[in-house]
Design a protein around this motif. Structure first.
Motif, PDB file in Angstrom:
ATOM      1  N   GLU A  36      -1.474 -11.006 -12.007  1.00  0.00           N
ATOM      2  CA  GLU A  36      -2.309 -11.231 -10.831  1.00  0.00           C
ATOM      3  C   GLU A  36      -3.128  -9.976 -10.517  1.00  0.00           C
ATOM      4  O   GLU A  36      -2.631  -8.845 -10.573  1.00  0.00           O
ATOM      5  N   LYS A  37      -4.388 -10.152 -10.156  1.00  0.00           N
ATOM      6  CA  LYS A  37      -5.290  -9.019  -9.922  1.00  0.00           C
ATOM      7  C   LYS A  37      -5.617  -8.795  -8.436  1.00  0.00           C
ATOM      8  O   LYS A  37      -6.152  -7.758  -8.078  1.00  0.00           O
ATOM      9  N   GLY A  38      -5.326  -9.748  -7.588  1.00  0.00           N
ATOM     10  CA  GLY A  38      -5.806  -9.650  -6.201  1.00  0.00           C
ATOM     11  C   GLY A  38      -4.852  -8.998  -5.233  1.00  0.00           C
ATOM     12  O   GLY A  38      -4.634  -9.505  -4.124  1.00  0.00           O
ATOM     13  N   TRP A  39      -4.260  -7.850  -5.608  1.00  0.00           N
ATOM     14  CA  TRP A  39      -3.308  -7.178  -4.723  1.00  0.00           C
ATOM     15  C   TRP A  39      -4.034  -6.209  -3.790  1.00  0.00           C
ATOM     16  O   TRP A  39      -4.922  -5.480  -4.222  1.00  0.00           O
ATOM     17  N   SER A  40      -3.641  -6.190  -2.535  1.00  0.00           N
ATOM     18  CA  SER A  40      -4.191  -5.246  -1.554  1.00  0.00           C
ATOM     19  C   SER A  40      -3.060  -4.375  -1.014  1.00  0.00           C
ATOM     20  O   SER A  40      -1.931  -4.843  -0.833  1.00  0.00           O
ATOM     21  N   THR A  41      -3.353  -3.113  -0.756  1.00  0.00           N
ATOM     22  CA  THR A  41      -2.329  -2.143  -0.346  1.00  0.00           C
ATOM     23  C   THR A  41      -1.914  -2.358   1.109  1.00  0.00           C
ATOM     24  O   THR A  41      -2.763  -2.445   2.000  1.00  0.00           O
ATOM     25  N   GLU A  42      -0.619  -2.457   1.339  1.00  0.00           N
ATOM     26  CA  GLU A  42      -0.054  -2.567   2.688  1.00  0.00           C
ATOM     27  C   GLU A  42       0.394  -1.201   3.213  1.00  0.00           C
ATOM     28  O   GLU A  42       0.164  -0.862   4.364  1.00  0.00           O
ATOM     29  N   LYS A  43       1.054  -0.421   2.339  1.00  0.00           N
ATOM     30  CA  LYS A  43       1.570   0.877   2.730  1.00  0.00           C
ATOM     31  C   LYS A  43       1.735   1.734   1.488  1.00  0.00           C
ATOM     32  O   LYS A  43       2.106   1.236   0.429  1.00  0.00           O
ATOM     33  N   SER A  93       0.312  -6.530  -1.320  1.00  0.00           N
ATOM     34  CA  SER A  93       0.521  -7.944  -1.007  1.00  0.00           C
ATOM     35  C   SER A  93      -0.655  -8.757  -1.529  1.00  0.00           C
ATOM     36  O   SER A  93      -1.756  -8.228  -1.734  1.00  0.00           O
ATOM     37  N   ALA A  94      -0.402 -10.038  -1.719  1.00  0.00           N
ATOM     38  CA  ALA A  94      -1.444 -10.965  -2.168  1.00  0.00           C
ATOM     39  C   ALA A  94      -1.020 -12.374  -1.806  1.00  0.00           C
ATOM     40  O   ALA A  94       0.174 -12.710  -1.844  1.00  0.00           O
ATOM     41  N   TYR A  95      -1.974 -13.187  -1.433  1.00  0.00           N
ATOM     42  CA  TYR A  95      -1.695 -14.597  -1.161  1.00  0.00           C
ATOM     43  C   TYR A  95      -1.879 -15.366  -2.464  1.00  0.00           C
ATOM     44  O   TYR A  95      -2.964 -15.421  -3.034  1.00  0.00           O
ATOM     45  N   LYS A 138      -2.128 -18.709  -4.310  1.00  0.00           N
ATOM     46  CA  LYS A 138      -2.440 -20.105  -3.992  1.00  0.00           C
ATOM     47  C   LYS A 138      -1.423 -21.061  -4.606  1.00  0.00           C
ATOM     48  O   LYS A 138      -1.065 -22.075  -3.999  1.00  0.00           O
ATOM     49  N   LYS A 139      -0.994 -20.758  -5.813  1.00  0.00           N
ATOM     50  CA  LYS A 139      -0.055 -21.653  -6.491  1.00  0.00           C
ATOM     51  C   LYS A 139       1.263 -21.759  -5.730  1.00  0.00           C
ATOM     52  O   LYS A 139       1.890 -22.825  -5.690  1.00  0.00           O
ATOM     53  N   LEU A 140       1.680 -20.662  -5.116  1.00  0.00           N
ATOM     54  CA  LEU A 140       2.937 -20.644  -4.356  1.00  0.00           C
ATOM     55  C   LEU A 140       2.724 -20.931  -2.877  1.00  0.00           C
ATOM     56  O   LEU A 140       3.690 -21.156  -2.149  1.00  0.00           O
ATOM     57  N   LYS A 141       1.444 -20.862  -2.430  1.00  0.00           N
ATOM     58  CA  LYS A 141       1.097 -21.084  -1.025  1.00  0.00           C
ATOM     59  C   LYS A 141       1.884 -20.150  -0.109  1.00  0.00           C
ATOM     60  O   LYS A 141       2.416 -20.541   0.923  1.00  0.00           O
ATOM     61  N   ARG A 142       1.923 -18.877  -0.520  1.00  0.00           N
ATOM     62  CA  ARG A 142       2.721 -17.915   0.221  1.00  0.00           C
ATOM     63  C   ARG A 142       2.212 -16.505  -0.060  1.00  0.00           C
ATOM     64  O   ARG A 142       1.663 -16.232  -1.126  1.00  0.00           O
ATOM     65  N   LYS A 143       2.421 -15.637   0.904  1.00  0.00           N
ATOM     66  CA  LYS A 143       2.086 -14.225   0.725  1.00  0.00           C
ATOM     67  C   LYS A 143       3.219 -13.531  -0.009  1.00  0.00           C
ATOM     68  O   LYS A 143       4.384 -13.595   0.405  1.00  0.00           O
ATOM     69  N   ILE A 144       2.893 -12.845  -1.111  1.00  0.00           N
ATOM     70  CA  ILE A 144       3.874 -12.176  -1.948  1.00  0.00           C
ATOM     71  C   ILE A 144       3.703 -10.670  -1.800  1.00  0.00           C
ATOM     72  O   ILE A 144       2.589 -10.160  -1.692  1.00  0.00           O
ATOM     73  N   TYR A 145       4.802  -9.963  -1.816  1.00  0.00           N
ATOM     74  CA  TYR A 145       4.786  -8.507  -1.695  1.00  0.00           C
ATOM     75  C   TYR A 145       5.170  -7.888  -3.038  1.00  0.00           C
ATOM     76  O   TYR A 145       6.054  -8.390  -3.743  1.00  0.00           O
ATOM     77  N   LYS A 146       4.516  -6.775  -3.344  1.00  0.00           N
ATOM     78  CA  LYS A 146       4.760  -6.087  -4.601  1.00  0.00           C
ATOM     79  C   LYS A 146       5.033  -4.607  -4.316  1.00  0.00           C
ATOM     80  O   LYS A 146       4.259  -3.934  -3.654  1.00  0.00           O
ATOM     81  N   LEU A 147       6.161  -4.115  -4.836  1.00  0.00           N
ATOM     82  CA  LEU A 147       6.512  -2.708  -4.715  1.00  0.00           C
ATOM     83  C   LEU A 147       6.295  -2.024  -6.060  1.00  0.00           C
ATOM     84  O   LEU A 147       6.753  -2.526  -7.098  1.00  0.00           O
TER      85      LEU A 147
END
Length: 494
Positions: free
Chosen positions: A303-310, A319-321, A323-332
């Motif tokens: 996935e390419k659409g990650w935006s920085t939260e902290k 994090s990124a929304y 669409k396939k999961l219909k949910r906001k996912i967090y990435k560390l």
């Protein structure tokens, strides 16, 4: 010196062994009970009292009479005293501003010539009534039930409702003092604050302290007794043991959670769901879910659409929304001073030990081993965001392996009939996600960990609180993991 005959029967051997074990257990109980008789008391089989050790001992009808009152209960009693003092001070100020009379003239009008429609002295008396009930019930008699505060709140609300309808806020053509409104509202608000504080703070906190003192504290005495009990447990009792998650507060909870046979919880060999070794239907569903989760994990990796939260030094939460999961996912993303394979194996093999170094987890327990690369685990996550997000429990399916020279652990939520939802925790839902352990070129003793957190906390929690809570959990995880890695290295060196 008596010598045991070589012709002794099996039952004789068992009776001698069990007798020795029983004596050892009694000796251990007596020894440790006598050493610590000032701070703890042995819990006898015929004694129904519960003892709590440490600085936060609790005393109610069910507890030891020498125990001290808990700090949270003392605070609750102080709130009741504040209620009385606050209402009295407001009433004194109100009387001085009424009709321009002197203080004693106003007191005489409000008390000696009391009328329900014109006097507010009864609000002070109601506050005194609440104070007396609370101090007698929860300070003197140490009640641990909400029924008394329910009576106090109900009677106060009935009185205030009647007062609002019948009180003359303006009489003789004069507007009543605005403090009359404040006094009535303050009495109503503080009453409900006391109810909330008891039901959501005092009783649950004392229950946690009690459980910690009786089940959670690891002591030499408790370990000795535990080993003695295990030694006395027969083979039939071993098969019928019950697993009680941290925080179980009654016997009905304990009876609901039957442990899985050891051949399916502690072996990394392929499980056998039948005598013939044929994979059971439930295991097939778990394996299919594991395969789908692994594919979804690699979609998240790409996935390419990650935006920085902290961001903090080498640690980044994005994090990124999806669409396939219909949910906001967090990435560390974090860089760690340990090899990718070493950290991967540590995470797989010692998952049940993670609460010992990771305070964000209250408990971790392997429920079922499906095959060499798949298992089912139960986790209790601690409260987050300063208590705004309460503790949650999860049942997760883990599947691990190596793909494209990268180690991974795919994680997804699953159901398990022998671990239904508990009353104490909100059952959270995990979606497809997991951890990816990336090698760093030219640095074999370092790796980059990518954790894709996909979770639904359930409940009515604002998204801003969820963002804050999950972001803090991920950043804290990095901090605790680095400390754990240093401990691992120091143990390996020694």
């Amino acid at each position: 010196m008596p010598i045991m005959s070589i012709n002794a029967t099996g039952s004789d051997m068992v009776s001698v062994g069990s007798s020795r074990e029983q004596k050892a257990r009694q000796a251990g109980t007596a020894m440790y009970g006598s050493i610590h008789n000032q701070n703890m008391a042995p819990r006898l089989e015929n004694d129904h009292s519960t003892y709590v050790y440490g600085s936060e001992r609790i005393s109610t009808h069910r507890y030891s009479h020498c125990s001290t009152i808990s700090s949270v209960r003392r605070t609750f009693c102080l709130v009741a005293l504040f209620d009385l003092c606050f209402c009295f001070i407001l009433w004194v100020i109100y009387t001085q501003l009424t009709d321009g009379n002197t203080v004693w003239k106003a007191f005489e009008q409000q008390v000696a010539n009391y009328h329900f429609e014109t006097s507010l002295f009864d609000t002070v008396m109601v506050a005194a009534f609440r104070f007396a009930l609370i101090e007698l019930g929860y300070a003197l008699f140490r009640l641990n039930h909400w029924w008394l505060i329910a009576i106090s709140t109900s009677l106060t609300c009935i009185f205030l409702i009647a007062k609002v309808f019948l009180f003359e806020f303006s009489h003789d053509g004069k507007q009543e003092n605005p403090l009359s409104y404040i006094l009535l509202l303050a009495s109503f608000i503080i009453t409900w604050v006391e109810t909330w504080f008891l039901d959501f703070k005092v009783l649950p906190t004392e229950k946690k302290i009690l459980l910690k003192g009786t089940h959670g504290e690891s002591s030499e005495r408790s370990n000795l007794l535990q080993h003695a009990e295990e030694a006395n447990r027969g083979p039939d009792e071993e098969r019928d043991r019950y697993y009680s998650p941290a925080g179980s507060d009654d016997e009905s909870d304990v009876e609901r959670y039957r442990s899985i046979p050891s051949t399916r919880t502690h072996s990394r060999k392929a499980s056998q769901s039948s005598i013939n070794g044929v994979t059971g239907r439930q295991d097939q569903e778990y394996l299919k879910l594991a395969k789908d989760t692994m594919e979804m994990l690699w979609e998240l990796v790409n996935e390419k659409g990650w935006s920085t939260e902290k961001k903090s030094e080498d640690d980044v939460v994005k994090s990124a929304y999806i669409k396939k999961l219909k949910r906001k996912i967090y990435k560390l993303e974090c860089v760690l001073d340990i090899g990718a394979q070493e950290l991967w194996e540590e995470t797989i093999e010692h998952v049940n030990e993670s609460p010992s170094w990771n305070p964000t987890l209250l408990e971790a327990k392997t429920l079922l081993v499906v095959d060499e690369k798949t298992d089912l685990s139960y986790n209790i996550a601690a409260e987050a965001a300063g208590g705004l997000v309460s503790a949650r429990d999860f049942i997760n399916l883990r599947h691990w392996g190596e793909r494209d020279q990268t180690f991974f652990i795919a994680v997804n939520g699953a159901s398990f009939s022998e671990m239904p939802p508990q009353k104490k925790y909100v059952r959270g839902e995990s979606g497809p996600g997991g951890m990816v352990f990336n090698r760093i070129a030219g640095e074999p003793n370092k790796c980059r960990l990518d954790w894709y957190l996909n979770t639904n906390l359930r409940g009515w929690i604002p998204q801003a609180v969820i963002d804050q809570g999950l972001t803090s959990v991920l950043m804290d995880y990095c901090k605790y993991l680095r400390v754990h890695i240093r401990d691992l290295k120091s143990r390996n060196i020694s």
